[in-house]
Scaffold this motif. Structure first.
Motif, PDB file in Angstrom:
ATOM      1  N   PRO A 146       0.827  -1.210   0.000  1.00 40.93           N
ATOM      2  CA  PRO A 146       0.000   0.000   0.000  1.00 40.93           C
ATOM      3  C   PRO A 146       0.864   1.265   0.000  1.00 40.93           C
ATOM      4  O   PRO A 146       1.785   1.408   0.797  1.00 40.93           O
ATOM      5  CB  PRO A 146      -0.810  -0.116   1.291  1.00 40.93           C
ATOM      6  N   GLY A 147       0.588   2.150  -0.953  1.00 39.08           N
ATOM      7  CA  GLY A 147       1.331   3.389  -1.101  1.00 39.08           C
ATOM      8  C   GLY A 147       2.431   3.327  -2.140  1.00 39.08           C
ATOM      9  O   GLY A 147       2.994   4.357  -2.521  1.00 39.08           O
ATOM     10  N   GLU A 148       2.745   2.149  -2.637  1.00 35.23           N
ATOM     11  CA  GLU A 148       3.781   1.979  -3.660  1.00 35.23           C
ATOM     12  C   GLU A 148       3.191   2.364  -5.016  1.00 35.23           C
ATOM     13  O   GLU A 148       2.436   1.599  -5.617  1.00 35.23           O
ATOM     14  CB  GLU A 148       4.253   0.525  -3.665  1.00 35.23           C
ATOM     15  N   VAL A 149       3.545   3.576  -5.497  1.00 34.01           N
ATOM     16  CA  VAL A 149       2.939   4.123  -6.705  1.00 34.01           C
ATOM     17  C   VAL A 149       4.005   4.812  -7.556  1.00 34.01           C
ATOM     18  O   VAL A 149       4.882   5.492  -7.036  1.00 34.01           O
ATOM     19  CB  VAL A 149       1.849   5.158  -6.348  1.00 34.01           C
ATOM     20  N   ARG A 150       3.869   4.659  -8.861  1.00 36.66           N
ATOM     21  CA  ARG A 150       4.718   5.374  -9.813  1.00 36.66           C
ATOM     22  C   ARG A 150       3.808   6.096 -10.795  1.00 36.66           C
ATOM     23  O   ARG A 150       2.989   5.466 -11.474  1.00 36.66           O
ATOM     24  CB  ARG A 150       5.625   4.397 -10.541  1.00 36.66           C
ATOM     25  N   PHE A 151       3.934   7.410 -10.872  1.00 36.59           N
ATOM     26  CA  PHE A 151       3.105   8.255 -11.740  1.00 36.59           C
ATOM     27  C   PHE A 151       3.999   8.831 -12.835  1.00 36.59           C
ATOM     28  O   PHE A 151       5.064   9.362 -12.555  1.00 36.59           O
ATOM     29  CB  PHE A 151       2.509   9.403 -10.917  1.00 36.59           C
ATOM     30  N   ARG A 152       3.552   8.720 -14.091  1.00 42.29           N
ATOM     31  CA  ARG A 152       4.314   9.333 -15.175  1.00 42.29           C
ATOM     32  C   ARG A 152       3.357   9.828 -16.255  1.00 42.29           C
ATOM     33  O   ARG A 152       2.228   9.373 -16.365  1.00 42.29           O
ATOM     34  CB  ARG A 152       5.373   8.396 -15.714  1.00 42.29           C
TER      35      ARG A 152
END
Length: 157
Positions: A146-152
């Motif tokens: 939870p919270g492991e996110v990659r935004f591009r």
């Protein structure tokens, strides 16, 4: 009232009170408002499973994408939801994206899609800027933690 009828009357009154509480709990009607979302929410998608921690009372986990529209722009949230043994859902973590959720970003999302992957989920969308009509794609990869996110973002030509 006779001496023998007084204890019977007390027992009967106690029994009626005890059964009244149980009948109310079994017959409770849950109104729509118990499950309602904010009026601005216009898209909710459950997308893929994540391995929820194997602690007492916790079961499977799912990802949920929530899209809302306010001030003529999009707001996007990614949630890790866990279901317990009675299949009740609770939120473990919610990720927010400042690139989109800033109330001055003036970004609108369309063509939203979410796919499960081996490592979590991938969310993609077409984004359009309200400032200069620039069109670009966003991609969000979320992992099992939870919270492991990659935004591009990728500019469209």
């Amino acid at each position: 009232m006779t001496k023998t009828s007084q204890p019977v009357a007390r027992w009967l009154a106690g029994a009626l009170l005890a059964f009244t509480g149980q009948a109310h709990a079994l017959g409770m009607d849950l109104p729509y408002e118990s499950f309602a979302t904010a009026p601005d929410v216009d898209w909710i998608k459950v997308c893929g499973d994540w391995p929820a921690p194997a602690q007492s009372g916790e079961g499977r986990g799912v990802y949920r994408i929530v899209h809302a529209t306010r001030y003529a722009q999009s707001f996007l949230y990614l949630q890790w939801i866990v279901r317990d043994g009675s299949d009740s859902a609770s939120e473990v973590h919610t990720a927010t994206f400042e690139q989109i959720n800033n109330d001055h970003a003036e970004t609108t999302l369309s063509q939203m899609n979410c796919q499960p992957t081996r490592r979590g989920i991938r969310f993609t969308a077409r984004a359009q800027s309200g400032y200069d009509d620039t069109v670009f794609r966003i991609t969000i990869d979320a992992g099992h933690k939870p919270g492991e996110v990659r935004f591009r973002t990728n500019k469209r030509r």
